[in-house]
Design a protein around this motif. Structure first.
Motif, PDB file in Angstrom:
ATOM      1  N   THR A  57       0.818  -1.216   0.000  1.00 33.15           N
ATOM      2  CA  THR A  57       0.000   0.000   0.000  1.00 33.15           C
ATOM      3  C   THR A  57       0.850   1.263   0.000  1.00 33.15           C
ATOM      4  N   ILE A  58       1.917   1.269   0.790  1.00 34.22           N
ATOM      5  CA  ILE A  58       2.745   2.482   0.886  1.00 34.22           C
ATOM      6  C   ILE A  58       3.976   2.430  -0.013  1.00 34.22           C
ATOM      7  N   HIS A  59       4.064   1.376  -0.827  1.00 35.87           N
ATOM      8  CA  HIS A  59       5.161   1.240  -1.791  1.00 35.87           C
ATOM      9  C   HIS A  59       6.520   1.299  -1.106  1.00 35.87           C
ATOM     10  N   ARG A  60       6.647   0.490  -0.056  1.00 33.13           N
ATOM     11  CA  ARG A  60       7.911   0.389   0.671  1.00 33.13           C
ATOM     12  C   ARG A  60       8.359  -1.067   0.641  1.00 33.13           C
ATOM     13  N   ASP A  61       9.635  -1.248   0.864  1.00 33.16           N
ATOM     14  CA  ASP A  61      10.210  -2.580   0.957  1.00 33.16           C
ATOM     15  C   ASP A  61       9.642  -3.279   2.199  1.00 33.16           C
ATOM     16  N   LYS A  62       9.324  -4.572   2.051  1.00 34.91           N
ATOM     17  CA  LYS A  62       8.749  -5.304   3.179  1.00 34.91           C
ATOM     18  C   LYS A  62       9.697  -5.317   4.378  1.00 34.91           C
ATOM     19  N   ALA A  63      11.003  -5.346   4.132  1.00 31.29           N
ATOM     20  CA  ALA A  63      11.972  -5.333   5.234  1.00 31.29           C
ATOM     21  C   ALA A  63      11.874  -4.035   6.032  1.00 31.29           C
TER      22      ALA A  63
END
Length: 144
Positions: A57-63
């Motif tokens: 949703t926020i277009h961030r890396d899962k890590a």
């Protein structure tokens, strides 16, 4: 208006907003980063919330999201529970402490918003929102 003026105005607005928000949060005894705030809000709003869904949703890396989630768990703001739909993931839920913090954060945001928009007509606020969304869309075109 020249490009440097527009850029400087945007930077000054963002800096002033973030500074005021941070000061108000600290005055409430909440030392929480904006990313942590955003993730707490998402957990509260999203049904069957997982770190993977937040990352998408926020277009961030899962890590990156997992690091914030771990910090929020350590601060006892959120809890994890097994995901019955996917044994590889966990559902994220606000704890009582996280719920109370979110309520305080929302009150702080409302105070900052009222201060920021004091004397600004509603029509101008609507124009600002539309303009900000158009500028954001222009920056993201082709990225998503």
């Amino acid at each position: 208006m020249t490009a440097p003026h527009l850029i400087e105005s945007m930077f000054r607005l963002m800096h002033s907003f973030k500074s005021r928000l941070a000061a108000e949060l600290e005055a409430e005894g909440l030392r929480i980063a904006p990313t942590h705030m955003k993730i707490l809000k998402m957990i509260a709003a999203m049904e069957e919330c997982t770190a993977q869904r937040i990352a998408q949703t926020i277009h961030r890396d899962k890590a990156q999201v997992n690091r914030v989630v771990q910090e929020l768990v350590a601060q006892e703001m959120i809890e994890r529970k097994p995901n019955p739909a996917d044994k590889r993931s966990q559902l994220l839920l606000l704890s009582d402490k996280g719920d109370a913090a979110l309520k305080s954060m929302n009150a702080v945001e409302n105070r900052v918003l009222c201060r920021m928009t004091h004397g600004v007509e509603m029509e101008n606020q609507k124009v600002f929102i539309a303009l900000a969304e158009q500028l954001r869309s222009n920056l993201l075109s082709g990225d998503e």
